[in-house]
Motif scaffolding. Structure first.
Motif, PDB file in Angstrom:
ATOM      1  N   PHE A 472       0.853  -1.189   0.000  1.00  0.00           N
ATOM      2  CA  PHE A 472       0.000   0.000   0.000  1.00  0.00           C
ATOM      3  C   PHE A 472       0.888   1.239   0.000  1.00  0.00           C
ATOM      4  O   PHE A 472       1.910   1.291   0.696  1.00  0.00           O
ATOM      5  CB  PHE A 472      -0.895   0.025   1.245  1.00  0.00           C
ATOM      6  N   HIS A 473       0.453   2.251  -0.758  1.00  0.00           N
ATOM      7  CA  HIS A 473       1.191   3.514  -0.786  1.00  0.00           C
ATOM      8  C   HIS A 473       0.237   4.619  -1.227  1.00  0.00           C
ATOM      9  O   HIS A 473      -0.591   4.425  -2.115  1.00  0.00           O
ATOM     10  CB  HIS A 473       2.377   3.432  -1.766  1.00  0.00           C
ATOM     11  N   ALA A 474       0.357   5.780  -0.578  1.00  0.00           N
ATOM     12  CA  ALA A 474      -0.459   6.929  -0.987  1.00  0.00           C
ATOM     13  C   ALA A 474      -0.171   7.265  -2.438  1.00  0.00           C
ATOM     14  O   ALA A 474       0.984   7.327  -2.858  1.00  0.00           O
ATOM     15  CB  ALA A 474      -0.163   8.129  -0.089  1.00  0.00           C
ATOM     16  N   GLN A 475      -1.229   7.488  -3.211  1.00  0.00           N
ATOM     17  CA  GLN A 475      -1.073   7.685  -4.648  1.00  0.00           C
ATOM     18  C   GLN A 475      -0.434   9.038  -4.948  1.00  0.00           C
ATOM     19  O   GLN A 475      -0.905  10.079  -4.482  1.00  0.00           O
ATOM     20  CB  GLN A 475      -2.442   7.597  -5.335  1.00  0.00           C
ATOM     21  N   ARG A 514      -9.395  12.686   3.263  1.00  0.00           N
ATOM     22  CA  ARG A 514      -9.352  11.412   2.546  1.00  0.00           C
ATOM     23  C   ARG A 514      -8.142  11.425   1.608  1.00  0.00           C
ATOM     24  O   ARG A 514      -7.808  12.458   1.034  1.00  0.00           O
ATOM     25  CB  ARG A 514     -10.632  11.176   1.746  1.00  0.00           C
ATOM     26  N   VAL A 515      -7.518  10.259   1.454  1.00  0.00           N
ATOM     27  CA  VAL A 515      -6.311  10.143   0.640  1.00  0.00           C
ATOM     28  C   VAL A 515      -6.443   8.908  -0.244  1.00  0.00           C
ATOM     29  O   VAL A 515      -6.751   7.817   0.257  1.00  0.00           O
ATOM     30  CB  VAL A 515      -5.045  10.012   1.533  1.00  0.00           C
ATOM     31  N   PRO A 516      -6.209   9.024  -1.558  1.00  0.00           N
ATOM     32  CA  PRO A 516      -6.221   7.819  -2.414  1.00  0.00           C
ATOM     33  C   PRO A 516      -4.958   6.991  -2.161  1.00  0.00           C
ATOM     34  O   PRO A 516      -3.842   7.516  -2.159  1.00  0.00           O
ATOM     35  CB  PRO A 516      -6.246   8.396  -3.825  1.00  0.00           C
ATOM     36  N   VAL A 517      -5.155   5.699  -1.958  1.00  0.00           N
ATOM     37  CA  VAL A 517      -4.049   4.787  -1.663  1.00  0.00           C
ATOM     38  C   VAL A 517      -4.076   3.652  -2.677  1.00  0.00           C
ATOM     39  O   VAL A 517      -5.140   3.051  -2.932  1.00  0.00           O
ATOM     40  CB  VAL A 517      -4.145   4.233  -0.223  1.00  0.00           C
ATOM     41  N   VAL A 518      -2.912   3.350  -3.253  1.00  0.00           N
ATOM     42  CA  VAL A 518      -2.807   2.269  -4.237  1.00  0.00           C
ATOM     43  C   VAL A 518      -2.492   0.969  -3.506  1.00  0.00           C
ATOM     44  O   VAL A 518      -1.583   0.925  -2.660  1.00  0.00           O
ATOM     45  CB  VAL A 518      -1.702   2.569  -5.266  1.00  0.00           C
ATOM     46  N   MET A 519      -3.234  -0.093  -3.828  1.00  0.00           N
ATOM     47  CA  MET A 519      -2.982  -1.430  -3.289  1.00  0.00           C
ATOM     48  C   MET A 519      -2.519  -2.328  -4.428  1.00  0.00           C
ATOM     49  O   MET A 519      -3.191  -2.436  -5.465  1.00  0.00           O
ATOM     50  CB  MET A 519      -4.252  -1.997  -2.645  1.00  0.00           C
ATOM     51  N   GLY A 540      -0.546  -1.890 -12.722  1.00  0.00           N
ATOM     52  CA  GLY A 540      -1.929  -1.914 -12.276  1.00  0.00           C
ATOM     53  C   GLY A 540      -2.098  -1.472 -10.836  1.00  0.00           C
ATOM     54  O   GLY A 540      -1.435  -0.557 -10.354  1.00  0.00           O
ATOM     55  N   GLY A 541      -3.004  -2.155 -10.123  1.00  0.00           N
ATOM     56  CA  GLY A 541      -3.274  -1.812  -8.742  1.00  0.00           C
ATOM     57  C   GLY A 541      -4.692  -1.330  -8.545  1.00  0.00           C
ATOM     58  O   GLY A 541      -5.393  -0.949  -9.486  1.00  0.00           O
ATOM     59  N   THR A 542      -5.144  -1.386  -7.298  1.00  0.00           N
ATOM     60  CA  THR A 542      -6.490  -0.942  -6.924  1.00  0.00           C
ATOM     61  C   THR A 542      -6.370   0.291  -6.047  1.00  0.00           C
ATOM     62  O   THR A 542      -5.535   0.343  -5.133  1.00  0.00           O
ATOM     63  CB  THR A 542      -7.228  -2.050  -6.153  1.00  0.00           C
ATOM     64  N   VAL A 543      -7.197   1.302  -6.322  1.00  0.00           N
ATOM     65  CA  VAL A 543      -7.174   2.531  -5.520  1.00  0.00           C
ATOM     66  C   VAL A 543      -8.246   2.447  -4.442  1.00  0.00           C
ATOM     67  O   VAL A 543      -9.424   2.209  -4.730  1.00  0.00           O
ATOM     68  CB  VAL A 543      -7.392   3.779  -6.401  1.00  0.00           C
TER      69      VAL A 543
END
Length: 567
Positions: A472-475, A514-519, A540-543
């Motif tokens: 996980f990482h903040a986008q 709120r912060v978008p995070v990539v998984m 890829g990845g899910t936000v």
């Protein structure tokens, strides 16, 4: 991080309170050891019937103090001052602790045995920027001292090794007395048109800023002549209570109110005193405040170094960008050269100019292959420095600042990394040690790993990652890598939410709602060749939309993993 709060100075009241405890539990005691852990502290080991006890004597301007402390680490026993005390106090016992009048001066008397004449005195002056420590012989001459006081520093009281010790100049104001009546006390405070606080500080000895706040509280800044009769009576009652506490030695430690701490309080003083409660409590207070100040100083130093490095990388990137922007001009040079050679009979000068333009055009076209990777390198370094600045601002203790320092050799040029020796140590860490990321347990019992520097980010995301782990990482935002150890069990939706919240919390976007995070599965991560540690790309990845504030619940009581220590 908020700036470190001011430190309350030890005044006559707190000094007397700690001395009362010391006389009960320390006299007599045999001197055993002296060590100086830093430039402003001396620690003495003394053996009494209760075992070995330690005193700390500090002449630091912001926090001079005399306190009993827990057994310290062995450090600084080879300093010149510690060796001189070791030699001067060998074989002697501490037999007296004296404080004269309302001065913040304490004399520790040492003799071969109790009842025998004093052979050495250790005098500590707890007086702000004038604080000092003196070792005196039996004739009162200075054997050694913490700070030489030369003529250019003090015209009133220059003093050095071999001089006769002279006490500080007498304090202004009258000595406080229980025998003084209300009318005399009120008249003395009302002599000048000033505030209540100024009147207390100027009229009487032994009243410092902290005590003035404790006595006057909400009236501290009011003009003296504005106090009503009822307010005068309340102030008088507090004054009398303080004097009775001092005379009867009914001290007790209390926290909060108009000052950080106080050593006189009617409710607390009525309880049965706990041995060493005041000394231990104040030692913890000063350790905490001075520790915070040291953290802020280290943080400021690291911030300056990182910002300087970032400015250098921006300049270098701008230079490379300017060179890259000049490349399209090669076509115009080519056309100019063609034009020079297309005339019916070009001169020798025109031929030379055309050849020069051809060479310059070819050089510009070839430079693209060299400029592009250089530009990418500077941009990667800037991104890494920006992430390190995020780690730095969110660091909460010395271990986390040390983690930021470990990355410096990879981010800064050698001349900024304190030489090759420290750089190698910081890059590798202690011999044989692995990185120590923050580790938590999710609600579902799965491990959550949070990198607090680039080395830890790489370790959890690439080196320790297993099939099934999620990253996980903040986008598009600097911050920590977070890895949920899905290899140890099936993550629930709550586990995923907590991991995303942690990634948002430990990112530059922490202050956002709120912060978008990539998984991304860790198997889809790739290390960027030639980039610094912790730099990855992914497919890829899910936000997920995370809420940074929710991570506070998970961090409030972080469970320790079996056999590990929480950083």
């Amino acid at each position: 991080m908020a700036p470190s709060p001011p430190i309350q100075a030890m005044d006559v009241t707190s000094l007397r309170a700690v001395l009362v405890e010391m006389r009960r539990g320390l006299l007599p005691s045999r001197f055993e050891k002296a060590q100086q852990p830093d430039a402003h502290r001396l620690q003495l080991g003394l053996r009494s019937l209760q075992g070995t006890l330690w005193l700390e004597l500090s002449w630091l301007a912001e926090a001079p103090r005399l306190l009993a402390i827990d057994p310290p680490l062995r450090q600084g026993d080879g300093s010149t001052l510690a060796q001189q005390l070791q030699h001067g106090l060998r074989g002697l016992a501490l037999v007296s602790l004296e404080q004269q009048g309302w001065e913040r001066v304490v004399a520790l008397g040492f003799a071969p045995r109790p009842g025998e004449p004093i052979a050495r005195q250790l005098v500590l002056e707890v007086m702000g920027r004038h604080s000092n420590l003196f070792l005196l012989d039996e004739d009162g001459r200075v054997i050694t001292l913490a700070r030489q006081v030369r003529q250019d520093r003090s015209r009133l009281r220059p003093i050095g090794t071999g001089d006769a010790y002279v006490p500080p100049p007498p304090m202004a104001g009258e000595p406080p007395r229980l025998q003084e009546d209300f009318a005399s006390w009120q008249r003395r405070l009302s002599l000048l048109p000033q505030t209540v606080g100024q009147a207390l500080l100027g009229a009487y000895q032994g009243v410092g800023p902290a005590l003035a706040r404790q006595l006057a509280d909400a009236w501290l800044l009011l003009p003296v002549d504005s106090l009503q009769a009822e307010q005068w009576q309340q102030l008088w009652q507090r004054w009398r209570l303080w004097l009775e506490t001092m005379e009867q030695e009914r001290f007790a430690l209390g926290w909060g109110g108009p000052s950080d701490y106080r050593c006189w309080d009617s409710g607390a003083a009525a309880t049965v005193p706990t041995p060493w409660a005041i000394n231990r409590g104040l030692a913890g207070y000063y350790d905490d405040r001075l520790g915070r100040r040291e953290l802020e100083q280290r943080r400021a130093s690291l911030r300056q170094r990182l910002q300087t490095a970032a400015a250098r990388e921006r300049r270098n990137a701008d230079q490379q960008q300017a060179l890259l922007a000049a490349v399209p001009g090669s076509e115009a040079m080519q056309r100019r050269a063609d034009g020079l050679l297309s005339v019916p009979a070009p001169s020798r000068d025109e031929i030379d100019e055309a050849q020069r333009l051809y060479r310059q055009a070819r050089k510009l076209r070839r430079s693209v292959a060299a400029i592009t990777p250089r530009l990418e390198l500077h941009q990667q370094r800037l991104a890494a420095i920006d992430t390190s600045l995020t780690f730095l601002e969110q660091a909460e203790n010395g271990a986390q600042l040390t983690a930021v320092e470990e990355d410096l050799p990879a981010l800064l040029p050698c001349r900024d990394s304190q030489g090759p020796g420290p750089s190698r140590r910081l890059r590798r860490g202690p011999a044989g040690s692995a990185p120590s990321p923050l580790e938590l347990r999710s609600s579902g019992g799965l491990r959550l790993q949070v990198g607090r520097n680039h080395r830890q980010n790489e370790w959890i995301s690439l080196q320790q990652a297993r099939r099934g782990d999620l990253w996980f990482h903040a986008q598009e935002c600097p911050g920590s890598h977070v890895v949920l150890k899905g290899s140890e069990g099936t993550p629930s939706d709550e586990d995923l939410r907590e991991a995303a919240d942690l990634a948002a919390h430990f990112s530059r976007g922490r202050a956002n709602g709120r912060v978008p995070v990539v998984m991304v599965p860790t198997g889809d991560l790739q290390r960027i060749a030639g980039a610094g540690p912790g730099t990855v790309r992914h497919r890829g990845g899910t936000v997920l939309w995370a809420v940074p504030d929710r991570a506070a619940d998970l961090l409030a009581e972080p469970p320790r993993l079996p056999g590990t220590e929480q950083p």
